[in-house]
Design a protein around this motif. Structure first.
Motif, mmCIF file in Angstrom:
data_model
loop_
_atom_site.group_PDB
_atom_site.id
_atom_site.type_symbol
_atom_site.label_atom_id
_atom_site.label_comp_id
_atom_site.label_asym_id
_atom_site.label_seq_id
_atom_site.Cartn_x
_atom_site.Cartn_y
_atom_site.Cartn_z
ATOM 1 N N ASN A 35 0.828 -1.204 0.000
ATOM 2 C CA ASN A 35 0.000 0.000 0.000
ATOM 3 C C ASN A 35 0.866 1.258 0.000
ATOM 4 O O ASN A 35 0.537 2.245 -0.662
ATOM 5 C CB ASN A 35 -0.950 -0.007 1.198
ATOM 6 C CG ASN A 35 -1.965 -1.127 1.094
ATOM 7 O OD1 ASN A 35 -2.232 -1.651 0.024
ATOM 8 N ND2 ASN A 35 -2.532 -1.510 2.218
ATOM 9 N N HIS A 43 2.191 1.560 -3.491
ATOM 10 C CA HIS A 43 1.149 2.086 -4.365
ATOM 11 C C HIS A 43 1.073 3.604 -4.252
ATOM 12 O O HIS A 43 0.985 4.314 -5.264
ATOM 13 C CB HIS A 43 -0.188 1.434 -4.004
ATOM 14 C CG HIS A 43 -1.292 1.747 -4.944
ATOM 15 N ND1 HIS A 43 -2.606 1.556 -4.617
ATOM 16 C CD2 HIS A 43 -1.303 2.255 -6.201
ATOM 17 C CE1 HIS A 43 -3.367 1.913 -5.627
ATOM 18 N NE2 HIS A 43 -2.602 2.349 -6.602
ATOM 19 N N MET A 44 1.119 4.119 -3.029
ATOM 20 C CA MET A 44 1.082 5.560 -2.837
ATOM 21 C C MET A 44 2.291 6.229 -3.498
ATOM 22 O O MET A 44 2.153 7.228 -4.209
ATOM 23 C CB MET A 44 1.053 5.921 -1.351
ATOM 24 C CG MET A 44 1.030 7.428 -1.113
ATOM 25 S SD MET A 44 1.087 7.894 0.626
ATOM 26 C CE MET A 44 2.774 7.491 1.028
ATOM 27 N N HIS A 103 -4.811 7.793 -0.637
ATOM 28 C CA HIS A 103 -3.768 6.975 -0.004
ATOM 29 C C HIS A 103 -3.586 7.227 1.490
ATOM 30 O O HIS A 103 -3.354 6.275 2.240
ATOM 31 C CB HIS A 103 -2.435 7.175 -0.732
ATOM 32 C CG HIS A 103 -2.429 6.579 -2.094
ATOM 33 N ND1 HIS A 103 -2.444 5.220 -2.316
ATOM 34 C CD2 HIS A 103 -2.448 7.154 -3.324
ATOM 35 C CE1 HIS A 103 -2.451 4.978 -3.603
ATOM 36 N NE2 HIS A 103 -2.457 6.127 -4.247
#
Length: 133
Positions: A85, A88-89, A105
């Motif tokens: 995660n 991804h941000m 995010h």
């Protein structure tokens, strides 16, 4: 008691859906696997299977022990995918259009501890902050 049962069903639906997406539409998940994780496609396959297994464990009627293990497993899973995660941000923020942006995010990352707490509360491992449920 009904609140925890309802919560377990909601978690099972959430993770069964997410797990199915990992299996049938893996590309978005593969693209955010951190570079230090080996075999991204295989990792995404296994994480999808883990989500589905956790979902099944949360709602199976035969064993409270299995439900507790599923709760612990999903809590650990939420911790283990936190780096993806974050990745991804970072990938989104680096894009010229900033992808989904911080509005997506930051809450997602901030809610990660809730995704660890939720299955543990739902199976009765912890009762905080709802002592009487």
């Amino acid at each position: 008691m009904a609140a925890r049962t309802t919560s377990r069903v909601a978690i099972a639906l959430f993770y069964a859906t997410a797990g199915s997406l990992h299996l049938f539409v893996p590309e978005p998940f593969v693209s955010i696997v951190p570079s230090w994780v080996p075999e991204p496609a295989l990792t995404v396959l296994f994480t999808g299977l883990a989500e589905i297994a956790g979902a099944a464990g949360m709602v199976q009627p035969w064993s409270g022990t299995l439900r507790i293990l599923a709760g612990w497993g999903l809590a650990a899973y939420a911790l283990c995918v936190w780096p993806a995660n974050v990745q991804h941000m970072l990938l989104d923020i680096a894009r010229p259009d900033h992808g989904l942006g911080l509005v997506y995010h930051v809450p997602r990352l901030a809610l990660q501890p809730a995704l660890m707490w939720w299955p543990l509360w739902s199976v009765g491992v912890i009762s905080w902050p709802f002592r009487n449920c």
